[in-house]
Structure formats: structure tokens, C-alpha cells
Write a protein that holds these residues in place. Structure first.
Motif, mmCIF file in Angstrom:
data_model
loop_
_atom_site.group_PDB
_atom_site.id
_atom_site.type_symbol
_atom_site.label_atom_id
_atom_site.label_comp_id
_atom_site.label_asym_id
_atom_site.label_seq_id
_atom_site.Cartn_x
_atom_site.Cartn_y
_atom_site.Cartn_z
ATOM 1 N N GLU B 101 -20.702 12.327 -7.859
ATOM 2 C CA GLU B 101 -19.526 12.865 -7.168
ATOM 3 C C GLU B 101 -18.640 13.589 -8.171
ATOM 4 O O GLU B 101 -18.666 13.296 -9.359
ATOM 5 C CB GLU B 101 -18.715 11.718 -6.542
ATOM 6 N N GLN B 106 -5.670 14.396 -6.578
ATOM 7 C CA GLN B 106 -4.785 15.437 -6.060
ATOM 8 C C GLN B 106 -4.544 16.497 -7.123
ATOM 9 O O GLN B 106 -4.502 17.685 -6.839
ATOM 10 C CB GLN B 106 -3.461 14.763 -5.673
ATOM 11 N N ASN B 172 -5.146 5.041 -8.835
ATOM 12 C CA ASN B 172 -3.959 5.819 -8.505
ATOM 13 C C ASN B 172 -4.055 7.251 -9.009
ATOM 14 O O ASN B 172 -3.080 7.983 -8.943
ATOM 15 C CB ASN B 172 -2.719 5.181 -9.141
ATOM 16 N N GLY B 211 1.396 15.859 -9.561
ATOM 17 C CA GLY B 211 0.809 15.055 -8.487
ATOM 18 C C GLY B 211 -0.124 13.947 -8.955
ATOM 19 O O GLY B 211 -0.929 13.450 -8.175
ATOM 20 N N LYS C 86 -1.458 9.061 -2.233
ATOM 21 C CA LYS C 86 -1.445 10.508 -2.096
ATOM 22 C C LYS C 86 -2.139 11.177 -3.291
ATOM 23 O O LYS C 86 -2.696 12.274 -3.166
ATOM 24 C CB LYS C 86 0.006 10.989 -2.006
ATOM 25 N N ALA C 87 -2.085 10.514 -4.432
ATOM 26 C CA ALA C 87 -2.675 11.114 -5.630
ATOM 27 C C ALA C 87 -4.202 11.164 -5.553
ATOM 28 O O ALA C 87 -4.845 11.849 -6.339
ATOM 29 C CB ALA C 87 -2.242 10.345 -6.875
ATOM 30 N N ARG C 88 -4.804 10.411 -4.650
ATOM 31 C CA ARG C 88 -6.259 10.495 -4.467
ATOM 32 C C ARG C 88 -6.549 10.728 -2.994
ATOM 33 O O ARG C 88 -6.783 9.796 -2.239
ATOM 34 C CB ARG C 88 -6.938 9.221 -4.980
ATOM 35 N N PRO C 89 -6.467 12.001 -2.557
ATOM 36 C CA PRO C 89 -6.614 12.269 -1.127
ATOM 37 C C PRO C 89 -8.033 12.030 -0.613
ATOM 38 O O PRO C 89 -8.199 11.649 0.538
ATOM 39 C CB PRO C 89 -6.236 13.744 -0.985
ATOM 40 N N VAL C 90 -9.038 12.290 -1.449
ATOM 41 C CA VAL C 90 -10.418 12.074 -1.006
ATOM 42 C C VAL C 90 -10.977 10.865 -1.746
ATOM 43 O O VAL C 90 -10.946 10.824 -2.975
ATOM 44 C CB VAL C 90 -11.305 13.312 -1.287
ATOM 45 N N ALA C 91 -11.472 9.915 -1.001
ATOM 46 C CA ALA C 91 -11.967 8.689 -1.643
ATOM 47 C C ALA C 91 -13.386 8.906 -2.169
ATOM 48 O O ALA C 91 -14.087 9.825 -1.755
ATOM 49 C CB ALA C 91 -11.957 7.555 -0.638
ATOM 50 N N TYR C 92 -13.790 8.071 -3.106
ATOM 51 C CA TYR C 92 -15.170 8.111 -3.596
ATOM 52 C C TYR C 92 -16.104 7.435 -2.596
ATOM 53 O O TYR C 92 -15.695 6.502 -1.895
ATOM 54 C CB TYR C 92 -15.277 7.380 -4.936
ATOM 55 N N ALA C 93 -17.344 7.903 -2.586
ATOM 56 C CA ALA C 93 -18.336 7.255 -1.728
ATOM 57 C C ALA C 93 -18.786 5.941 -2.358
ATOM 58 O O ALA C 93 -19.033 4.959 -1.680
ATOM 59 C CB ALA C 93 -19.521 8.183 -1.526
#
Lengths: 644, 262, 229
Positions: B101, B106, B172, B211, C86-93
Motif C-alpha cells: 500500500e 492527509q 495519527n 495537516g 482527520k490526519a489519516r483519511p484513508v485507512a490501511y487494508a
């Protein structure tokens, strides 16, 4: 355009030339500086330091890098150290000795005035870098530590463990960042220069492709500085980063800049041998290992015992045997050749037979494991990661690999090429290392050029320029922009069956076999015969999937390989014409009875500066035209280089 | 020689929808690096007229910081102190599945496939990650002595390669280890003192504006760092930031001027 | 003021306030636990201690401070949590932890449980909403019989169990908090962080045991319900 090879070396004694020159430089007044714009191509040690220093002085600077950040430039990978004639050790070092060592190490094929200037500013570089907060190695009293490098008998190499290049680059990158923050430098990342715009012999700007959007755009400036590094990747396998390429300098050459001594390439003796067909690059093990490591092979052919089982008297410490005065610390070209010779005799070790032992066991016994780990710990880890062998238990296996290119665009004493306003610095120019570069001198040269030399030379040049810029919609820009766009379209339209990598590997093999560590007339003629055929195949069979208006790394690669295919012919042509052996350029026809290189000062004491000559096809130039800049040796009389 | 099934995130552009695709790679030698395995896959994709997988890489000797993939849930894979380019296939069991991946944050917008834009890290350093020394202004290098252990400590912090693995691994997506490595390097050296406090304020502010998330003291960053930079530098940054917040004079002097004008 | 505001909303400033408010709440907990132990000396001791507390002139100041600290702690925690999401909008699989502890991973959840517990706890024993026995202290002055209230409450297994679980969750929350506290305030040095590594768990175990001992003691009949004569 008639070609002028005026090297503009100032008058006076060798030691006074640079100060005389500085006294005679004309200056731009501080409030006029903002009216001038300078383009810097590359953000490595030379590029970043030049961009930052010019911006500090007040010029507007545009800096370009094909990487995603200036900090990725391949200067980051330099390991061992940086030379400076500080004489902190009181071991007899001086500006003159650094100059002498560099001239001799370069096999008397470099310009004395340039090299002396390099030695002169070397100390200032260390001062500046320490002030930037670069954590150089220190001794217990808090003073700077130093060590020895190949071809040198004093301890003048300053270092930060095995990551000196990284630390120095981050220093220059910090200086560049400061200017970006102040708005003095506009930084363009993921942007590759595809051509330089030259009109009536004057550089006016560049054409750049944005690697993310695929958009091609034009930038104008009063001066263009190329700091794009070297071209070792023409061998496919080298210690360079995968995207290092010759495009910037080769394009400038095609626009009329002279290319000097392209055949002077350096093969580094201590690299990790290739493990198979899939290999994408070779990894260097710092030359500093030769301070403590002993290089050997089994004395008898076919001795397959484990290295530890071979008693000392059945080992051949061939460097110590052949060169007792310098031993394992002979210069790189000599060490590489000696390694190749023992492997050619069938004494090589490892699965491929292309390898010799670099053994630290004796050093661990005498200095202690802790000291050796302190010095080389990170190199050991790196070696173990790649080979899964522990160098503290079993000796490392090493083999030479293409590493650095002394050749580059021809420049005068002002680091300006024969195209007005086109400056070339760092590895991209030819100026300071002659036919062979000494270890820890590349960092020194890159920073000397960038921080201390090119800023005053560019200023001097700008005093003669009007503040008006050539418009980017002028005919000269239109024409070159169009040719860049056409070339991109051409590459995409071939739709053949092989990737760019396929051709690059073939070219690399041809160059390594015929124009590598040992060159012969027969081999070079063969290469000059084969490469055009390969180039023709490339332009018929290349395959790129995807399109040009997006991020397409195949297209980037194809453009670079296309340039390597043309450029490598120039390298072979230069290697063929120089029928002497000198430095990294070893002609089999020119050696003495002991197999040592034989120089021919009567016929070849000159810089070979080649001029581009276009051919019938866009992709197949005619053989280049040779111009000679004679080398005058006033301070040091050339003698046969002996390290015995 | 081994075979693997690789699941790779494919996404054409920032705005477009992405998806996982599974490919089979065959005849992978254990001496191949992870990126060489991807090279083999890409050559195959090109020969099948498909678009190869885009990923950042350059030096392939673990120092430039360009490469960075999340391999089976861990940035740069599970080997300690290793970049993706220095990860070798001998660490992967044959015939297993490998999921690759991109770095997710952000502050790292995705460009294509596995390639992300990490220029936010550059901007954080631009906001103050340097000593503002003018070229030519320096005194002799040995004028200022630095204790060996201090220089070594500063060096450890300075080995950061700016790859962003600390951000990628952090729940985070915080950039604290990255910022702390730079502020600590300079805080440990005499040359960094004059700007020390302002530096910590401006760099933390920039980090916030880009961000990045906040530090929860999980220490996943130090575990993922390919250069093994310890999280104790974050404490150093916290200390400097606190000190700066309490003692820095910037705002007072501004208000003072204003009140004089009034 | 602007500077203070900047500090509070900054990534490090928020954490410092979290750490300091948490530290003060922790100190309160230590005091609270020591006071609680009086229950083992009998009804008289606990009730007179409670009487002394309730008549202290500092009582309301103290309560207001604790409430403010708690609110600050909770509000900043929620704010940081939302920012971090919010700092990680898309999560890891695929997710894999390396040295992340269960305690650290679940801070926001343990925090939420603790917050709910605190409300219940105040309602139960401070305000006496759930069951109240009062006694006459002096002529015409009544006070809650704290001892009887506690014992009566914990006689009910569901309440005792709820307390035990909540108190264990506090222990879990503290496990990450104490170590984190020093890091956030900038104390992380090889000379003493090993000491913290050993001391922190010890403090947590003792504190949790002290708290838990009361509902358990009641539940297993060690603390009898004594009817006031």
C-alpha cells in the motif's frame, strides 16, 4: 559559431591566480541583483549550494530537480568524507600538497589553475559546513577528526561516519530551504530539464517537463547553471542512483557546448559484486574500509576453502605486494585494475568469480572490535543486509563498479562552457579531476564550485548582461520547445515490443565489456559498430504503455536511454582516439611490462573537447569534431605515477 | 526461486478512485531486493501492454529516502532499520501473499499508485530546519569545540532520510519524529543555539498547518524508522517547544510596538 | 492571550495540558485512594473523614478545579482524537502494530468509559442519588452516612462488578498515561526512563488494588453493614 577554447586562466603565480581573479571580478550592485534571474539544474551538493548562495546574494533563482525533493539528489549517497587542506594533524598537509596529490592522482590530465583554486577553498568549505550544524566526527577533546583516503599520505578527510555526503547535502539543502522560505528561490521538483535554449551562442533558458502532469514549459533566465551530475549509468549497473542520467549535459552538448574527456570514467574498486541478472544497481562500500581492510585472493587457482581456513602464507595480498609504499591505499583506478587482473587470472572468489576479499580480521585483532565497529558499523550492516553475510566473521567480497565520471562539459576557469551564460559545476563539468578522481574529492569539488566559485563567476558574467530577459515566446524558445514535444511524441509513437530497460541493459553490457576498466582498439571499434545498431533497434522496437500527459516513468526512462545511446558513442570515440593509458582510462595497447598504465605526454597532454556534429537522422549523429586545449604543467612536472 | 501473489494499490490520479489488484510474480531469487521484484513485475506488465506500477525510488542503497511502501501493514516492511530498497526477498516465504500500500496521510496526497507527495516534509524544514549562516561568514571550523558524545548524538538525529515512514506508521499520521530529528540535531550543537527556540515554534506550527496529526507517544515511529532514530528526540522537541512558548519574546515585542504607536 | 491560545491549540501545547491536567487528576486519585482506605478502620473513621471534607472551606474550590481539569482533559482529548482521525483519511487494508500497547491504542475508549464511570460515581456516592442513608451528626444537622452508602451499594453484585471493571479500565488508562506524561513534558532520558518504566506499573497496580479492594471486600462480606444505633 567558431569555437574558442580560451580557458581564461588569470595571470600570476599559481598561488595568486584566484585572489587576482577575485580582485578583478566585476560586481553587480546590491539593488540591481534582484533584476537578474539564474536557473540552476540539479539540487545536489553543487546545485543546492550554488542556488542558495546566489539567492543569498540577492539574485532570483529557479532551481529544478527531477526528484520529489532536493534532498534526494545522489550526493546524498557519498560515504567516506570530504578533503580539506587544514593540516589540523600537523602531518605535513598544505594547500600545495592537496593540489599536488589531486594533480598526480588525476594522472596529470587536469588544469593546474583550477585544481589549485580547489585546494585553496577546501578549508573554507569545512568552516562553512561546521557553521551549518553538520555533525562531523569529533575526537574526545571536541576537535574535528580526520582520516586517510586512497592516493594520499596525510590524514585530511573529514567525515560523518559513513554518511558524509548525506550530512553535507542536508546542510546545502538547509541553506536552499532557507532561501525558498524567504521567497528568493523558486524550487521546481519532479521537473526534468529536457533542453537548453541557446541563441547566437548565448544561453537563454531551458525547457522542462513536469513529471507529474507531463506538461512541457519554458523558463528564461540571464544565466543557466547545470549541476546535473555524472553519467556512470551508461554502464547500466553503477553505483549511481537509478535516475541519474546524461540528458542535461548531453542536450547542452547538442546545442553546441563542448564535451570534454568523456572517456574519463572512474571504476570504484570496492563495491558489492552483482548477484544475478536481475541486479538493478551496485552498492558501494566506502573506500575508507581500505584504511583498515586488507585485500587478498587465494594464491592458488581453484582454492575453494572458506576464507578463514586459508592460512596467511597461501593468500596473495596483491595490492600490498605490488605497491608496497601505498599498499591497500593506492588510488581507485590502480586498485580496480589490479582486482580485475587477478580475477581475469581465475583467482577471483565468490559464486561468479568476480570478487576479491576485503578482510578486516587483522584490524579487529589489532585495534579491537569496538573501534572497528565505531568506524564502519553502518557499512557492515549495509553489507550484511545485502549479502546476508557478517563482515566481522567472514571477509567481505568486493568487485569494481562504475562510479564517477571525471569527464563532463568543457568549462573555462570561470566554470562557464563555450556557450555564454551556460555554467557547469560539480560532477557535470570536467575541470578538476583529470583522468582519475581521488576519494573524498567529489564532495569538495561540488561544494567549492557551488558555495565559493560559481557565485562570483556568475555575478561577473551578469555585469555584462542587460536586465531584459529574452521572451519565452521568441523563435529560439518556440523552436526548441517544439523539438522537445516532437521527441516525446516520437518516443510514444514507436509502439514496439521492448521496454527502455531492455535497451539500457544491452547498452550497459556493451559499454562495460568494451569501454570499461580495460579498453582496446578492437573492443572500442566493436562498440562503435554495435551501438548505432542498438540505437536503431531502440527507435523501432521501444514500447511505452500509457500516455505522455501524465506521470509516466517509462517515458522518462526512454528519453534518458535515448541520450545514453547517442552519448556512449562519443565516449567510445574519445576512448579510441586517446591511445594512451591514463588514470581511469586504460588502453591495453599502452602498458609496460608489469601491466602498469603507460601515459603518453608527448601526444596526449591536452583536454579533448568534442563538438557535436548532426547526422542524417535525428538519432544518429556524425562522429564529433575534436578540439584540443593543451595542458601546461608549470608547477608540477608530470612523471610516471608511481605508488610502489 | 520463489513465486508470490502481490496485492498492489492502483490509482491513476489523486482524484480518481483506487483499488487493489492482485498479480503473480514468478521466479524471484532470494538475492533480489523488494524493488527488483517490483521491476520484474513491471517488465511483465509492460510486455502485457499494461501500465506498470508507479513507485518512488532512486538511490537503492537506503540513503536518499525516496522509496517507501507499506508492506504487509508496516512501512518499509518488518525488517528493523531497513528501507524498502534494502529489503531482500529472502525475508519473504515463498508462495505467500504480499500486500503493498502507499503511505497514507492527509499530509501526503497520493499522486499515482504507490507514489505520494511528501513535499509537506520539505515545507516543514523550510520553515526553520537550518542554521541561518551566510556563505563565507564562518570562522575556523575548530574554533568551537563540541563534545564527542554531543556530536554523536546530533549525528544520530541527523541521519533522518526524510522518507516519511514515521508518518505512515503512526495511527495519527503525526510528523513529530521527523520534526524532532531536525530540531534535536541543531539543539544539540552550539551552532544551532541562537535560533533554537524560534525554530521549534515555527516548525511545529508548520507541521500543524500541513495537516499532520498529533503525537500520542505510541512510539511506532521509532520502530518503523529505517534509520532507528529514537523517540527520545520527541521529548527533546517537547522540552524546547515548552521552553520557547514560555520564554519567546516575539509576541510581546509586537504588542509593545503597537501600544507605542497608539 | 493570543500566545496562550496558540499554545493550547498547538500539537504539543494540547498534549502538555492533557499531561498536566491528567497528572493533577492522578494526584487526586492517590489522595482519594488513601482516604478510601479509612473504610477498613470502620464506619466511624470514614464518616468523620467525610464530615471533615464536606465542611472544609476549600471544598467547592477544590471541586471546581477538579471539574475544570477534567473538562479540559476530556475536551482536548476529543479534539486531538478528531484531528488525528482527520490526519489519516484513508485507512490501511492491513494493519500491524510493532510496539504499540493495548493501553495506548485504547486511550480514547478507556477515557470514555472512565468519564461515564465518574458521572455514575458522583451520582452514586457524592450526590447519593442511588441509595441514601443519612444520620444525624449533631442536633438538627444531617449528613449522608458514607460508610453505609458504600457498603449498601457494593452489596449489590452488579454495582460492585461495574466498579471493579471501571477501576480496571482506569488502571489501563493510567498504564499509558504515566509513561506518556514524562515524554510529553520532555523528560525522556536514558538515565531515568528505565526507572519510570518500572515505577509506573507499580504505582498503577497498587492504586488499582487499593480502589478495587473496597467493592471486593464488601461483596465478600469483609465490611458489614452496621445499623447505626
Amino acid at each position: 559559431m567558431p569555437i574558442s577554447l580560451d580557458s581564461r586562466i588569470p595571470d600570476g603565480d599559481l598561488a595568486d591566480k584566484w585572489s587576482n581573479q577575485q580582485a578583478n571580478f566585476k560586481l553587480v550592485s546590491p539593488n540591481n541583483k534582484t533584476k537578474y534571474k539564474v536557473i540552476v539544474i540539479g539540487s545536489g551538493l553543487a546545485g543546492a549550494s550554488a542556488a542558495a548562495t546566489l539567492a543569498e546574494q540577492g539574485y532570483q533563482v529557479d532551481c529544478f530537480s527531477f526528484n520529489d525533493s532536493p534532498r534526494r539528489a545522489h550526493s546524498v549517497a557519498a560515504q567516506g568524507g570530504i578533503n580539506a587542506a587544514k593540516n589540523y594533524r600537523n602531518d605535513g598537509d598544505s594547500t600545495y600538497r592537496l593540489f599536488y596529490d589531486t594533480i598526480k592522482g588525476g594522472d596529470f590530465r587536469s588544469r593546474e589553475a583550477n585544481v589549485y583554486r580547489l585546494a585553496e577553498v577546501s578549508g573554507q568549505i569545512i568552516d562553512h559546513c561546521v557553521a551549518q550544524g553538520i555533525p562531523f566526527a569529533r575526537d574526545y577533546a571536541g576537535y574535528l577528526d580526520s582520516r586517510s583516503f586512497g592516493g594520499v599520505q596525510v590524514s585530511r578527510t573529514f567525515y560523518a561516519k559513513g554518511q558524509t555526503g548525506q550530512q553535507l547535502l542536508l546542510g546545502a539543502y538547509g541553506a536552499l530551504n532557507r532561501q525558498i522560505h524567504l521567497g528568493k528561490v523558486r524550487m521546481f521538483v519532479r521537473s526534468e530539464m529536457l533542453d537548453v535554449v541557446v541563441d547566437k551562442g548565448v544561453a537563454q533558458g531551458i525547457i522542462v517537463r513536469n513529471l507529474v502532469s507531463g506538461e512541457v514549459s519554458r523558463f528564461n533566465a540571464h544565466a543557466v547553471i547545470i549541476a546535473s551530475g555524472g553519467y556512470s549509468n551508461m554502464f547500466y549497473l553503477s553505483t549511481n542512483a537509478l535516475s541519474s542520467n546524461v540528458t542535461a549535459t548531453y542536450r547542452a552538448y547538442k546545442q553546441g557546448a563542448l564535451f570534454a574527456n568523456p572517456a574519463f570514467t572512474q571504476i570504484h574498486p570496492t563495491c558489492i559484486p552483482a548477484s544475478g541478472e536481475h541486479q538493478s544497481k551496485l552498492t558501494l562500500m566506502s573506500e575508507s574500509l581500505r584504511n583498515d581492510g586488507r585485500i587478498w585472493v587465494p594464491a592458488k587457482q581453484g582454492d575453494h576453502r572458506l576464507p578463514a581456513d586459508i592460512p596467511h602464507n597461501e593468500r596473495d595480498y596483491f595490492l600490498e605486494r605490488r605497491y608496497p609504499a601505498f599498499g591497500n591505499l593506492v588510488p581507485r583506478d590502480i586498485a580496480s585494475r589490479a582486482v580485475k587482473q587477478v580475477c581475469d587470472k581465475g583467482l577471483g572468489v565468490g559464486p561468479t568469480g568476480h570478487g576479491v576479499y576485503l578482510d578486516l580480521a587483522d584490524a579487529i585483532d589489532s585495534s579491537g572490535r569496538d573501534i572497528i565497529e565505531e568506524r564502519y558499523g553502518n557499512l557492515f550492516e549495509m553489507y550484511q543486509r545485502i549479502t546476508s553475510e557478517n563482515p566481522e566473521k567472514t571477509p567481505m567480497r568486493i568487485y569494481p563498479a562504475a562510479h564517477y565520471t571525471m569527464g563532463g562539459l568543457w568549462v573555462d576557469y570561470h566554470l562557464m562552457s563555450n556557450i555564454k551564460g551556460l555554467f557547469v559545476i560539480g560532477e557535470a563539468n570536467f575541470s578538476d579531476h583529470g583522468a582519475n578522481r581521488l576519494g573524498a574529492s567529489a564532495l569538495m569539488q561540488g561544494l567549492a564550485d557551488g558555495y565559493f566559485i560559481v557565485p562570483s563567476c556568475v555575478s561577473h558574467y551578469l555585469t555584462e548582461q542587460k536586465p531584459q530577459l529574452v521572451d519565452t515566446t521568441s523563435d529560439s524558445f518556440n523552436e526548441i520547445d517544439q523539438s522537445v514535444e516532437n521527441r516525446v511524441a516520437d518516443l510514444l509513437s514507436i509502439k514496439g515490443q521492448h521496454s527502455a530497460d531492455y535497451f539500457h541493459r544491452k547498452l550497459g553490457q556493451l559499454m562495460w565489456d568494451n569501454c570499461g576498466m580495460a579498453r582496446s582498439e578492437k573492443g572500442l571499434r566493436k562498440a562503435l559498430d554495435e551501438i548505432p545498431k542498438l540505437s536503431e533497434q531502440f527507435w523501432q522496437q521501444l514500447k511505452i504503455t500509457g500516455c505522455g500527459k501524465e506521470l509516466n516513468f517509462q517515458l522518462e526512462k526512454a528519453g534518458r536511454v535515448a541520450d545514453f545511446l547517442e552519448f556512449s558513442q562519443l565516449v567510445c570515440q574519445d576512448a579510441l582516439h586517446r591511445s594512451e593509458s591514463c588514470g581511469g582510462h586504460f588502453r591495453q595497447e599502452s602498458q609496460n611490462a608489469e601491466g602498469e598504465a603507460l601515459r603518453n605526454d608527448d601526444d596526449f597532454s591536452y583536454v579533448a573537447a568534442w563538438q557535436f556534429k548532426s547526422g542524417k537522422s535525428n538519432h544518429q549523429p556524425e562522429p564529433a569534431t575534436l578540439h584540443k586545449e593543451p595542458l601546461r604543467h608549470e608547477a608540477v612536472a608530470p612523471d610516471q605515477r608511481s605508488y610502489k | 526461486m520463489a513465486n508470490y501473489r502481490v496485492n498492489i494499490w492502483r490509482q491513476d490520479q489523486t482524484e480518481k478512485q483506487g483499488r487493489f489488484e492482485q498479480y503473480r510474480v514468478e521466479d524471484i531469487s532470494e538475492d533480489m531486493s523488494f524493488l527488483e521484484m517490483l521491476d520484474v513485475l513491471n517488465e511483465k506488465l509492460i510486455s502485457d501492454d499494461l501500465v506498470p506500477v508507479a513507485f518512488d525510488h532512486d538511490c537503492r542503497e537506503g540513503i536518499c529516502g525516496a522509496c517507501g511502501l507499506v508492506i504487509n501493514g508496516i512501512p518499509h516492511g518488518k525488517e528493523c532499520g531497513t528501507t524498502t530498497c534494502q529489503l531482500y526477498m529472502r525475508h519473504f516465504t515463498a508462495d505467500t501473499e504480499i500486500t503493498i500500500e502507499p503511505f497514507r496521510a492527509q499530509a501526503f496526497p497520493l499522486i499515482k499508485d504507490l507514489m505520494v507527495d511528501r513535499s509537506s516534509l520539505d515545507r516543514v524544514l523550510q520553515s526553520g530546519g537550518y542554521v541561518s549562516v551566510h556563505t563565507g561568514a564562518a570562522a575556523d571550523a575548530n574554533n568551537v569545540l563540541i563534545a564527542k558524545h554531543k556530536a554523536d548524538d546530533a549525528f544520530t538525529a541527523a541521519t533522518c532520510i526524510g522518507c516519511g515512514a514515521c508518518v505512515a506508521v503512526c495511527r495519527n499520521a503525526s510528523g513529530m519524529l521527523f520534526v524532532a530529528a531536525k530540531t534535536s540535531q541543531l539543539a544539540l550543537l552550539p551552532q544551532g543555539q541562537p535560533e533554537r527556540l524560534e525554530r521549534s515554534l515555527s516548525m511545529v506550527k508548520q507541521m500543524q498547518d500541513e495537516g499532520f496529526g498529533n503525537c500520542s507517544n505510541h512510539y511506532e515511529c521509532e520502530a518503523a524508522c529505517p534509520k532507528n532514530i529514537p523517540a527520545s528526540y520527541i521529548a527533546q522537541l517537547n522540552r524546547d517547544f515548552l521552553n520557547a512558548s514560555m520564554t519567546s519574546k516575539e509576541y510581546e515585542s509586537q504588542t509593545h510596538c503597537k501600544s507605542l504607536e497608539e | 492571550m493570543q500566545k496562550l491560545k496558540d499554545f493550547i491549540v498547538s500539537p504539543i501545547g494540547s498534549k502538555v495540558i492533557m499531561a498536566l491536567s491528567g497528572a493533577m487528576i492522578l494526584l487526586f486519585l492517590v489522595g482519594h485512594a488513601l482516604g478510601n482506605l479509612l473504610i477498613f478502620r470502620g464506619q466511624e473513621s470514614l464518616n468523620s473523614y467525610a464530615y471533615w471534607l464536606q465542611n472544609s472551606p476549600l471544598l467547592w474550590g477544590f471541586r471546581a478545579t477538579m471539574l475544570l481539569l477534567l473538562m479540559l482533559h476530556v475536551m482536548l482529548a476529543v479534539r486531538l482524537y478528531l484531528q488525528n482521525k482527520k490526519a489519516r483519511p484513508v485507512a490501511y487494508a492491513v494493519n500491524k502494530d510493532m510496539q504499540l500497547t493495548f493501553s495506548a491504542k485504547t486511550m480514547i475508549f478507556s477515557g470514555a468509559i472512565i468519564f461515564a464511570f465518574i458521572i455514575f460515581h458522583i451520582a452514586h456516592l457524592t450526590l447519593g442519588w442511588i441509595s441514601t442513608t443519612s444520620l444525624e451528626v449533631e442536633a438538627g444537622q444531617q449528613m449522608i452516612d458514607v460508610y453505609s452508602n458504600v457498603v449498601a451499594g457494593f452489596k449489590l453484585p452488579e454495582i460492585a462488578l461495574f466498579y471493579v471493571i471501571s477501576l480496571l479500565v482506569i488502571g489501563l488508562h493510567l498504564h499509558h498515561s504515566i509513561k506518556s506524561l514524562f515524554q510529553t513534558l520532555g523528560f525522556h532520558h536514558e538515565n531515568f526512563h528505565q526507572m519510570i518504566d518500572y515505577l509506573a506499573p507499580a504505582v498503577i497496580v497498587i492504586l488499582t488494588l487499593v480502589f478495587i479492594s473496597i467493592p471486593l471486600a464488601v461483596l465478600f462480606g469483609y465490611l458489614p453493614l452496621v445499623v447505626q444505633p
